[in-house]
Design a protein around this motif. Structure first.
Motif, short mmCIF file in Angstrom:
data_model
loop_
_atom_site.label_atom_id
_atom_site.label_comp_id
_atom_site.label_asym_id
_atom_site.label_seq_id
_atom_site.Cartn_x
_atom_site.Cartn_y
_atom_site.Cartn_z
N GLY A 235 0.82 -1.21 0.00
CA GLY A 235 0.00 0.00 0.00
C GLY A 235 0.85 1.26 0.00
O GLY A 235 0.52 2.24 -0.67
N MET A 236 1.95 1.23 0.75
CA MET A 236 2.87 2.37 0.74
C MET A 236 3.43 2.59 -0.66
O MET A 236 3.59 3.73 -1.11
CB MET A 236 3.99 2.12 1.74
CG MET A 236 3.57 2.16 3.18
SD MET A 236 3.40 3.84 3.80
CE MET A 236 5.14 4.29 3.95
N GLY A 237 3.73 1.50 -1.34
CA GLY A 237 4.25 1.61 -2.70
C GLY A 237 3.24 2.24 -3.64
O GLY A 237 3.61 3.04 -4.51
N ILE A 238 1.97 1.89 -3.45
CA ILE A 238 0.92 2.49 -4.28
C ILE A 238 0.84 4.00 -4.04
O ILE A 238 0.67 4.79 -4.97
CB ILE A 238 -0.44 1.83 -3.99
CG1 ILE A 238 -0.40 0.35 -4.41
CG2 ILE A 238 -1.57 2.55 -4.71
CD1 ILE A 238 -1.64 -0.43 -4.00
N LEU A 239 0.98 4.40 -2.78
CA LEU A 239 0.89 5.82 -2.44
C LEU A 239 2.12 6.59 -2.89
O LEU A 239 2.02 7.71 -3.40
CB LEU A 239 0.73 5.99 -0.92
CG LEU A 239 -0.65 5.66 -0.33
CD1 LEU A 239 -0.58 5.68 1.19
CD2 LEU A 239 -1.68 6.67 -0.81
N LEU B 299 -7.12 3.63 -2.93
CA LEU B 299 -6.65 2.25 -3.00
C LEU B 299 -5.43 2.04 -2.12
O LEU B 299 -5.37 1.08 -1.33
CB LEU B 299 -6.32 1.88 -4.45
CG LEU B 299 -5.73 0.48 -4.66
CD1 LEU B 299 -6.71 -0.58 -4.20
CD2 LEU B 299 -5.35 0.28 -6.13
N GLY B 300 -4.45 2.95 -2.23
CA GLY B 300 -3.24 2.81 -1.42
C GLY B 300 -3.54 2.90 0.07
O GLY B 300 -3.02 2.12 0.87
N GLY B 301 -4.40 3.84 0.46
CA GLY B 301 -4.77 3.98 1.86
C GLY B 301 -5.49 2.75 2.38
O GLY B 301 -5.24 2.29 3.50
N ALA B 302 -6.40 2.19 1.58
CA ALA B 302 -7.12 0.99 1.99
C ALA B 302 -6.18 -0.19 2.18
O ALA B 302 -6.31 -0.97 3.13
CB ALA B 302 -8.20 0.65 0.96
N VAL B 303 -5.20 -0.32 1.28
CA VAL B 303 -4.24 -1.42 1.39
C VAL B 303 -3.35 -1.24 2.63
O VAL B 303 -3.08 -2.20 3.37
CB VAL B 303 -3.38 -1.53 0.11
CG1 VAL B 303 -2.28 -2.58 0.27
CG2 VAL B 303 -4.26 -1.88 -1.08
N VAL B 304 -2.90 0.00 2.87
CA VAL B 304 -2.09 0.27 4.06
C VAL B 304 -2.85 -0.10 5.33
O VAL B 304 -2.35 -0.81 6.21
CB VAL B 304 -1.66 1.75 4.11
CG1 VAL B 304 -1.11 2.10 5.50
CG2 VAL B 304 -0.59 2.03 3.06
N LEU B 305 -4.09 0.39 5.45
CA LEU B 305 -4.87 0.14 6.66
C LEU B 305 -5.21 -1.35 6.79
O LEU B 305 -5.31 -1.86 7.91
CB LEU B 305 -6.14 0.98 6.64
CG LEU B 305 -5.92 2.49 6.76
CD1 LEU B 305 -7.24 3.23 6.68
CD2 LEU B 305 -5.20 2.83 8.05
N SER B 306 -5.39 -2.04 5.67
CA SER B 306 -5.62 -3.49 5.73
C SER B 306 -4.41 -4.20 6.31
O SER B 306 -4.53 -5.11 7.15
CB SER B 306 -5.94 -4.04 4.33
OG SER B 306 -7.12 -3.48 3.81
N GLY B 307 -3.22 -3.79 5.86
CA GLY B 307 -2.00 -4.38 6.41
C GLY B 307 -1.84 -4.10 7.89
O GLY B 307 -1.47 -4.99 8.67
#
Length: 308
Positions: free
Chosen positions: A147-151, A286-294
Motif C-alpha cells: 500500500g505504501m508503494g501504491i501511495l 486504493l493505497g490507503g485501503a491497502v495500508v490500513l488493511s496491512g
C-alpha cells in the motif's frame, strides 16, 4: 502520538460499547483534525509551527495537572524519557509534518502516517523476543508496504506532479512515531499521563530553541495572525486527545484504544475534502485501503495470538 501504547489494564466497571464507540470517535476526530489546522496555519516556518504546537499542548496539559494539584516538574528518572518522547513523538515529526504539508495534500500524508504500526511491528520483531512476526503478521506487513508503494511509487516518476520530498518526510514521520512507540514499551514505571506531559514540554522547549537558532526570532512574527488555528492545533488536536486517550485506555485497555489509529485518517480525509477543497483520487483511496488493511492484519493477528 507515543502515549498511545502505554496504558494500564481496564478498570471496573466494564465500559459499555457506547462508551467505547463515543471515545474512539471523539479521540480519532481530534487527532485527525491536526492536519487541517497545520494547513490553516499558513506558511509558518515548520520549526515555529512545531514550537507553538508543543508549547500550547504542554501548557494545556500542565494546567490540567496543576488543577489536580500534581507537580509538572520532571523527576530525575523522567528527564531522559521526556527528552526522547519530546523528540521522536514531538518536535521532530511535527516539523516533518509541517514541511510535508507544504509539498503534498493532507490525504496521502495521513495515509502514510497511518503506516506507523507496520514499522512498529518490524522494529518489535528485531528488538523483542516475544514479538516475533508470525507468517500471518509478516503477510500483513508486506500488504501494508505494498500500500505504501501504491501511495509513494508514482512520486518517483518524472513529471508525476507529486513531490517526493513530501512523501519522504511523511515516511520519516511514521518511523519517528514508531521509534517512540517501541521506546515507550521499555518504560515500565512511569505514569502515562506524565509521559504525555513530558512529551509536550520536551517537544515545545526543544522546538522553540531550534526555531530561534534555525529561523530566528523574526520567524515568530506571523504567529499572531494564525493564533486561532495554532490554539486549536495545540489544545484541541494535541493535548485534548491525549487526555481522552489516557482516560479511554484505562477503561478499555490498549487493544481497543489503539483503534484510534485506524479511524484518524478517515477524519483527516473528510476534513480536507470539506474545508481545504482537496480531492482524493482512486490511487490514494486504493493505497490507503491497502495500508490500513496491512495495519489491521498485523495488529489483530498479534492480539489474537497473545490472547490464547
Amino acid at each position: 502520538m507515543s502515549s498511545q501504547n502505554a496504558g494500564a489494564a481496564p478498570s471496573t466497571p466494564a465500559p459499555t460499547p457506547a462508551f467505547i464507540l463515543f471515545n474512539l470517535l471523539i479521540c480519532s476526530f481530534l487527532w485527525g483534525s491536526a492536519f487541517l489546522f497545520v494547513k490553516l496555519s499558513g506558511d509558518l516556518n515548520p520549526f515555529v509551527l512545531a514550537a507553538m504546537r508543543g508549547v500550547i499542548g504542554g501548557t494545556t496539559l500542565a494546567m490540567w495537572f496543576m488543577l489536580q494539584g500534581k507537580s509538572i516538574l520532571p523527576q530525575p528518572h523522567e528527564v531522559k524519557v521526556w527528552a526522547f518522547l519530546g523528540t521522536f513523538n514531538g518536535w521532530l515529526p511535527n516539523v516533518l509534518v509541517a514541511y510535508a504539508l507544504t509539498q503534498i495534500a493532507t490525504a496521502p500524508a495521513a495515509m502514510i502516517q497511518a503506516s506507523s504500526p507496520l514499522v512498529v511491528a518490524v522494529m518489535s520483531h528485531l528488538m523483542f523476543a516475544d514479538e516475533r512476526l508470525s507468517l500471518q503478521r509478516l503477510f500483513g506487513v508486506l500488504v501494508g508496504f505494498i500500500g505504501m508503494g501504491i501511495l509513494i511509487g508514482p512520486a518517483a516518476l518524472p513529471d508525476s506532479g507529486i513531490n517526493p520530498l513530501g512523501m519522504i518526510a511523511m515516511v520519516l514521520v511514521a518511523c519517528s512515531y514508531a521509534a517512540a512507540n517501541v521506546y515507550v514499551r521499555t518504560v515500565k514505571t512511569m505514569d502515562p499521563g506524565r509521559m504525555a506531559l513530558g512529551q509536550q514540554i520536551g517537544s515545545g522547549s526543544a522546538a522553540t530553541v531550534l526555531a530561534l537558532l534555525v529561523a530566528g526570532p523574526s520567524a515568530f512574527a506571523p504567529v499572531p495572525v494564525h493564533v486561532a488555528p495554532l490554539l486549536a492545533l495545540g489544545a484541541m488536536s494535541t493535548a485534548l486527545p491525549i487526555l481522552f486517550f489516557m482516560h479511554m485506555i484505562r477503561r478499555t485497555g490498549p487493544t481497543r484504544a489503539s483503534m484510534v489509529g485506524y479511524l484518524a485518517p478517515v477524519w483527516t480525509i473528510l476534513l480536507a475534502v470539506l474545508f481545504l477543497n482537496e480531492s482524493v483520487g482512486l490511487r490514494e483511496l486504493l493505497g490507503g485501503a491497502v495500508v490500513l488493511s496491512g495495519v489491521a492484519l498485523v495488529s489483530f493477528t498479534g492480539r489474537l495470538r497473545r490472547a490464547r
